[in-house]
Write an enzyme that holds these catalytic residues in place. Structure first.
Site, PDB file in Angstrom:
ATOM      1  N   ASP A  23      -3.861  -1.736   5.389  1.00  0.00           N
ATOM      2  CA  ASP A  23      -4.033  -1.373   6.790  1.00  0.00           C
ATOM      3  C   ASP A  23      -6.043  -1.245   7.113  1.00  0.00           C
ATOM      4  OD1 ASP A  23      -5.284   0.408   5.156  1.00  0.00           O
ATOM      5  OD2 ASP A  23      -3.411   2.221   5.828  1.00  0.00           O
ATOM      6  N   ASP A  30       0.755  -1.597  -0.592  1.00  0.00           N
ATOM      7  CA  ASP A  30      -0.033  -0.083   0.024  1.00  0.00           C
ATOM      8  C   ASP A  30       0.555   1.324   0.098  1.00  0.00           C
ATOM      9  OD1 ASP A  30      -2.283   1.777   0.353  1.00  0.00           O
ATOM     10  OD2 ASP A  30      -2.867   1.505   2.554  1.00  0.00           O
ATOM     11  N   ASP A  43      -8.160  -4.356   1.540  1.00  0.00           N
ATOM     12  CA  ASP A  43      -7.219  -4.822   1.926  1.00  0.00           C
ATOM     13  C   ASP A  43      -7.426  -6.565   2.787  1.00  0.00           C
ATOM     14  OD1 ASP A  43      -5.360  -2.469   0.789  1.00  0.00           O
ATOM     15  OD2 ASP A  43      -5.779  -2.265   2.734  1.00  0.00           O
TER      16      ASP A  43
END
Length: 915
Positions: free
Chosen positions: A653, A345, A657
């Site tokens: 996070d 990410d 995800d």
């Protein structure tokens, strides 16, 4: 007049069809009509009750799990545990209750650990369900009421205000300055501005400005919306289904150990059957043959393997924890070491997660801003020199910074040893930029705020009115907002000397394009002096403003993350960025970090949607940046990479995800900013949310795998050498050179005491200079297999040769067996010294270089020497293990027999290095 009745039958017939509606494409009126609701009064209580009975509660549902006892029993269904159980049964047959208890204890511990891990993994759906449960303010029967979000139904009219959690998927009917934090769902790094206008069908999820989704947070403003999806039909509900469908893949280590264990199980049973058949064929009694077969089975089973695997992984967990990586599942330690691709990410992992002003354009001059985050550390530079505000030429810069500071609703406060933002990240960046030149909100109290026009998405600006000069009856208006909204209201600009000049919009737009190409989010600033007034309306700012400048803002990359990305690439690991942020911003950050170099390596979620399976797989392999991707696309990307043989580590996070984190070979969640469902789905947590910690964990993981490889290279030759001794003795119809109980001593005491130090070995300095190992590589690769065979043959020669020599010269079987066992232990000690880092690290330390010394092998050797002295010299041990005391000369002979192991190990090291 509000209708008291609603066409319930029509609604019931179309309920299934409602799931297929593209709500963002419909007008507000059409949405209300379709859901048979009312735009002002909402549903009646009676109709809401009927719909609740028809559709159920607004909460996520999970598939029914297996019973606890069944999940516990399933933990025994592993080949490695078959071997442990077999070893336990064999030792019971030998009536060795202590060893049998130890073996069954190890088995039970493995089962309990597996059961606990599986139970924790199933908490992901429960965490997700909890993440979207809240209370909601809504209108029913024309009256405002407050209910649990689980009681919402399709068509309910919901009111949202700052600080609220969105209780269901809503189509917005009206908004006032609404900004929603959707980062957990879409990955968008800043709150999203919302509107009500209808959108095109192909609009990506992250850009559907007329929708808000369950689990998101309202960071600013107010709105009304109508419920268009509840429970599993929400976007979060769809993610819940993806989590359920994600496969919990086995790690490379567990896959290899499973294959090895199955093969070993068949080999052991086959050799035992052969031994039994040969013995009977030679006329031996079935009891003697059975005992010999049992000895073979005991010698072949590597009882120490499960223990050393668990210990080595546990030590890896401890080392990673010291480097900010918390492991939730032991096998993940080794998986990190074999990772070939890291899908990371962007926000907070590769970047600081603190918006920062980096570029300013004011008065026709370009400025750069040093420092990152919300700390007032840094300077504003022009031509790489700090700006001198005592000199002429920077008045426009000062005014631009002042506008950003005053036209602002946020604050930055000191607390807990750091600067903390209270408000929105963008406004925090503007405050920090002003603070870097000494401008603070406190020393601008001479410009008190009188009135405000808050930001609204349809106008794209915020305005504040301040008292400028009471004596002259003069006030000043400051504006900040999008470049388009500000420029159309300006006719002049403030030049570098503070003089008014004609505005050239095309020149400003060119500057904006340059900043945007660097991934910067650009805000424009303007001002206007007006006669004293106590209120502010939009007519005051429609025209006649003075353009002050531009500020370019970005969430900058972490310096340590840049170095970590480079280290991963040097180690042959690809680093890919998967984010819900804008493609331009993502690509700019990726270029700064060295992740990508060309636009051809950047793909958007919209592009991925238009690809077939083959094109998608090709994009997954070749692409380095994937922006504006949906949750199912993240999952699909991970699967595509895995289908091509990659070992994938995925970081994240947010709720969006979670499916990909669960599917990945190792899921890495953010410990600070991570949603609870993401943490529950992950194998590893980062306590500092920093990509550099992933690189450190990969480094430790590689060290763990090397230590495991050393342990296997040490353990298996002992078992194979013992098995060869028993098998050949039976084939030659001679006396057994080593008894079953003596084999158990070697395997469960001496071997483990010498193997355990290998788990504590420090990692090699070259561990990140080599490419990742081939994930398809077998546990016993070519070089390792050759090493095991060579060492096994030597071990057999030591045992068999020593036994036969002493037996032929003395005729004393206990003495021959005692010297054969001690000769083997001596060979093991020399082998340990040859493959461990104890001697090399000691030499380096003597030379004056700082390096950790691997003391564990020395401790293990001392322990084994003491144990072997007891084994040979203590009368009680002599009675238990049928051994006899040795003289000093006999002990030296045992050591001499094992000494050639050093030269054999050195030769093998050239072909198959273990360090």
């Amino acid at each position: 007049m509000i209708a008291d009745t609603i066409a319930t039958n029509t609604f019931a017939q179309t309920t299934k069809d409602l799931l297929n509606y593209e709500w963002h494409t419909l007008s507000e009126q059409k949405v209300v009509q379709t859901l048979a609701s009312h735009p002002e009064a909402g549903l009646t209580h009676e109709e809401a009750t009927k719909r609740y009975q028809q559709m159920g509660a607004n909460q996520l549902t999970g598939k029914s799990g297996k019973s606890s006892w069944l999940r516990f029993l399933e933990q025994f269904n592993q080949p490695l545990l078959y071997i442990l159980l077999t070893a336990g049964v064999v030792t019971l047959l030998l009536r060795d209750w202590l060893d049998a208890g130890v073996i069954f204890g190890v088995t039970l511990i493995n089962v309990i650990i597996g059961y606990i891990q599986e139970s924790k993994a199933e908490g992901a759906l429960a965490a997700l369900s909890k993440a979207v449960t809240t209370e909601a303010t809504l209108i029913r029967n024309g009256q405002k009421t407050r209910l649990a979000s689980t009681e919402l139904v399709l068509g309910d009219l919901v009111l949202l205000a700052s600080g609220d959690k969105v209780p269901a998927d809503l189509r917005l009917l009206s908004v006032r300055g609404l900004q929603v934090d959707e980062s957990a769902l879409t990955g968008e790094s800043v709150p999203v501005e919302k509107a009500t206008a209808s959108l095109a069908v192909e609009t990506p999820l992250a850009e559907r400005s007329n929708m808000v989704y369950a689990g998101s947070f309202v960071s600013f403003g107010q709105a009304e919306g109508i419920v268009v999806a509840i429970a599993d039909a929400t976007e979060t509900g769809r993610i819940s289904q993806l989590i359920e469908s994600s496969t919990n893949l086995k790690t490379p280590l567990t896959r290899n150990i499973d294959k090895f264990s199955k093969s070993l199980l068949y080999v052991i049973l086959g050799l035992a059957a052969l031994t039994f058949a040969v013995g009977l064929g030679q006329g031996e009694s079935w009891i003697d043959v059975f005992k010999a077969s049992v000895a073979l089975v005991v010698s072949a089973i590597p009882e120490g393997l499960p223990a050393i695997v668990t210990v080595t992984l546990a030590i890896g967990v401890s080392r990673m924890a010291r480097r900010k990586a918390i492991i939730r599942k032991l096998p993940a330690v080794e998986t990190l070491g074999s990772t070939t691709v890291i899908c990371s990410d962007k926000t907070g992992t590769l970047t600081e997660n603190q918006m920062t002003v980096q570029k300013i354009y004011a008065g026709g001059q370009h400025y750069t801003v040093s420092g990152i985050g919300y700390a007032p550390d840094g300077e504003i530079l022009i031509d790489r020199q700090p700006v001198d505000f005592n000199a002429d030429g920077h008045i426009a810069l000062w005014e631009s910074l002042e506008a950003g500071l005053l036209c602002n609703n946020s604050q930055i406060e000191w607390g807990d040893g750091q600067w903390n933002l209270v408000g929105t990240p963008t406004e925090g960046a503007l405050i920090t930029a002003a603070n870097k030149v000494g401008l603070t909100q406190a020393n601008l109290e001479q410009l008190p705020r009188i009135d405000t026009i808050p930001f609204e998405s349809q106008f794209q600006y915020m305005a504040t009115l301040h008292e400028l000069d009471a004596k002259r009856s003069l006030n000043i208006i400051y504006l900040k907002g999008s470049v388009e909204a500000i420029l159309q209201r300006c006719d002049r600009l403030l030049d570098a000397q503070g003089q008014l000049a004609r505005l050239n919009p095309a020149a400003v737009e060119q500057e904006v394009a340059g900043m945007a190409n660097q991934g910067l989010r650009v805000l424009a600033f303007a001002s206007k002096e007006v006669a004293t007034k106590r209120s502010l309306d939009r007519n005051d700012i429609d025209r006649g403003l003075v353009f002050l400048g531009l500020q370019g803002i970005i969430d900058p990359p972490r310096e340590e993350a840049i170095a970590a990305v480079k280290a991963c690439q040097s180690a042959g690991i690809q680093v890919k960025m998967i984010t819900g942020d804008h493609a331009l911003t993502a690509a700019a950050i990726a270029r700064q970090m060295g992740i990508c170099s060309t636009e051809a390596q950047v793909f958007t979620g919209q592009q991925l949607t238009q690809m077939d399976e083959k094109e998608f797989a090709q994009a997954a392999e070749q692409g380095m940046v994937f922006a504006r991707v949906a949750p199912e696309q993240k999952l699909h990307l991970v699967k595509a990479l895995q289908s091509q043989g990659e070992i994938v580590a995925m970081t994240g996070d947010g709720v969006n995800d979670a499916p990909a984190l669960k599917q990945a070979d190792i899921g890495v969640a953010m410990g600070i900013a991570g949603a609870e469902v993401a943490k529950e789905s992950a194998d590893m947590l980062l306590t500092d949310d920093n990509f550099a910690s992933i690189e450190a964990a990969v480094e430790e993981g590689r060290g763990v795998y090397r230590n495991l490889r050393k342990a296997i290279a040490f353990l298996l030759p002992i078992n194979v050498g013992e098995s060869m001794t028993i098998l050949i003795a039976i084939l030659l119809a001679t006396v057994l050179p080593i008894l079953p109980i003596q084999i158990l001593w070697l395997n469960m005491v001496s071997s483990i005491a010498l193997i355990a130090p290998l788990a504590f070995e420090p990692k090699s300095g070259q561990v990140m200079q080599q490419p990742p190992r081939n994930p398809r590589e077998r546990l016993l690769s070519g070089g390792l297999l050759q090493r095991i065979i060579a060492i096994s043959v030597f071990n057999w020669l030591v045992i068999f040769g020593m036994f036969q020599w002493i037996l032929q010269t003395t005729g004393n079987e206990p003495l021959a067996r005692t010297m054969a066992i001690n000769g083997l232990v001596a060979a093991e000690v020399f082998y340990l010294l040859s493959i461990s880092q104890f001697l090399p690290s000691l030499v380096v330390r003597i030379q004056g270089k700082r390096t950790p010394v691997a003391y564990a092998p020395a401790i293990g050797i001392v322990v084994v020497v003491i144990l072997q002295c007891l084994f040979s010299q203590w009368s009680m041990m002599n009675q238990v293990f049928d051994t006899t005391p040795l003289t000093f000369i006999q002990a030296l002979i045992c050591m001499g027999v094992g000494l050639p192991m050093v030269f054999i190990a050195l030769i093998l090291q050239r072909f198959d290095p273990l360090n």
